[in-house]
Scaffold this active site. Structure first.
Site, PDB file in Angstrom:
ATOM      1  N   ARG A  22       0.638  -1.310   0.100  1.00  0.00           N
ATOM      2  CA  ARG A  22       0.370  -0.094   0.150  1.00  0.00           C
ATOM      3  C   ARG A  22       0.576   0.772   0.124  1.00  0.00           C
ATOM      4  NH1 ARG A  22      -4.472  -1.408  -1.778  1.00  0.00           N
ATOM      5  NH2 ARG A  22      -5.541   0.138  -0.846  1.00  0.00           N
ATOM      6  N   GLU A  66      -3.392   8.354  -5.527  1.00  0.00           N
ATOM      7  CA  GLU A  66      -3.761   7.967  -6.839  1.00  0.00           C
ATOM      8  C   GLU A  66      -4.886   8.436  -7.108  1.00  0.00           C
ATOM      9  OE1 GLU A  66      -3.448   3.902  -6.417  1.00  0.00           O
ATOM     10  OE2 GLU A  66      -1.991   4.073  -5.184  1.00  0.00           O
ATOM     11  N   HIS A 117       0.149   1.038 -10.748  1.00  0.00           N
ATOM     12  CA  HIS A 117      -1.006   0.000  -9.427  1.00  0.00           C
ATOM     13  C   HIS A 117      -1.575  -0.616 -10.553  1.00  0.00           C
ATOM     14  CE1 HIS A 117      -3.411  -0.060  -5.487  1.00  0.00           C
ATOM     15  NE2 HIS A 117      -3.143  -1.326  -5.700  1.00  0.00           N
TER      16      HIS A 117
END
Length: 339
Positions: free
Chosen positions: A248, A277, A296
């Site tokens: 994370r 993000e 990601h």
């Protein structure tokens, strides 16, 4: 064939017969927090009343749902919309491994069950980490830059066999990473929340990263792991070490990592997750030397959304039949307990 009559339902069981406000002959209401493309739920036709919500309508519809499918796993809307006391879903499933985007005190303290997508992303993320290790060892980013410039510059790469890795996070993803790195003949140590056979505890972390050539963060986000990779931890690492985060974004103090790379405290890093993000074009991380930035994507392989949909439908069928659910999250810890 007549279905067997279910036995007594425990207080934590999320089956539809726990909802007193639902008619006995009505199918359960499945609320989907939408994201494109929508999940394929055709197998549930006639067995669930499927409704859809976005961030603006979620709070209004949550009290009327038996099940919530958080298909938009980038959203934090559940935290703000969770109804607390009163009618609420008996079961929440998120199409992601992490659950920190969901958890709020009202949900944590309720008897609603939370499940996640454990098992879908393990090997894809492990393969991605192995690709990053090889790319950095063989200086592939620089090779591609030189190719674009039509410049022939011979260099020497690094062997990965015989190097050391420390994987932080002993869940399925961390264990898959460890197995994959060991296949490359990398000596790998695994660090988890509690020490046990084959897994080191947090007290060993500094000692292990001080010797590691590769430090991989794959831990869930909890109060204990938030900001765990900071200036002090980067200073503990060898100047030749590389750091990879596929856990994370909030595991890392990003300014401290940027400083560690700029001042060459460590040799390189790769981030697939970030505190905010998507990463904006103005974010200084884009320009940090020896940092690989990816959006990601480490667990996202062709067909991954279909796999997430199939996994949820299979869980729904277990729930519908009154069978115990898999991938149940310990809401206090913030992840699915396991060995």
């Amino acid at each position: 064939m007549t279905a067997p009559t279910p036995g007594p339902t425990p207080a934590s069981d999320p089956r539809p017969d726990r909802r007193p406000d639902r008619r006995a002959d009505a199918p359960p209401t499945l609320l989907v927090l939408d994201a494109e493309p929508l999940p394929r739920l055709g197998r549930l036709t006639g067995r669930a009343r499927v409704e859809h919500a976005d961030e603006s309508t979620l709070a209004e519809r949550l009290p009327h749902a038996d099940v919530l499918l958080v298909w938009d796993f980038t959203s934090h809307a559940v935290r703000h919309a969770w109804p607390g006391a009163g009618p609420r879903p008996r079961w929440v499933h998120t199409a992601s491994a992490g659950v920190d985007h969901l958890m709020c005190p009202e949900l944590t303290e309720s008897d609603t069950l939370v499940t996640n997508a454990r098992g879908i992303f393990d090997q894809p993320i492990a393969e991605y980490v192995a690709a990053l290790v090889l790319a950095m060892a063989k200086d592939l980013p620089r090779t591609l830059e030189l190719q674009g410039a039509r410049e022939w510059r011979h260099r020497e790469g690094q062997r990965v066999a015989g190097t050391r890795a420390c994987v932080v996070g002993s869940g399925p993803i961390g264990r898959a990473i460890a197995r994959t790195l060991k296949a490359l003949d990398i000596t790998t140590a695994l660090v988890g929340r509690t020490p046990r056979t084959g897994i080191h505890g947090p007290d060993d972390l500094d000692r292990l990263i001080a010797r590691a050539d590769w430090v991989i963060a794959a831990a869930p986000l909890t109060d204990q792991t938030h900001g765990m990779f900071d200036a002090r931890r980067f200073d503990v690492m060898q100047p030749s070490a590389r750091f990879i985060n596929v856990g994370r974004g909030q595991l890392v103090v990003e300014d401290d990592l940027a400083q560690a790379l700029t001042k060459r405290w460590i040799a390189g890093a790769a981030l697939d997750v970030f505190e905010q993000e998507p990463l904006t074009p103005e974010n200084p991380l884009w320009q940090v030397p020896n940092l690989i930035v990816s959006p990601h994507m480490s667990g996202d392989t062709i067909g991954w959304r279909d796999q997430l949909g199939v996994q949820f439908v299979e869980l729904y069928e277990r729930w519908e039949a009154g069978r115990p659910l898999q991938n149940v999250v310990d809401k206090q810890r913030g992840y699915v307990p396991g060995r």
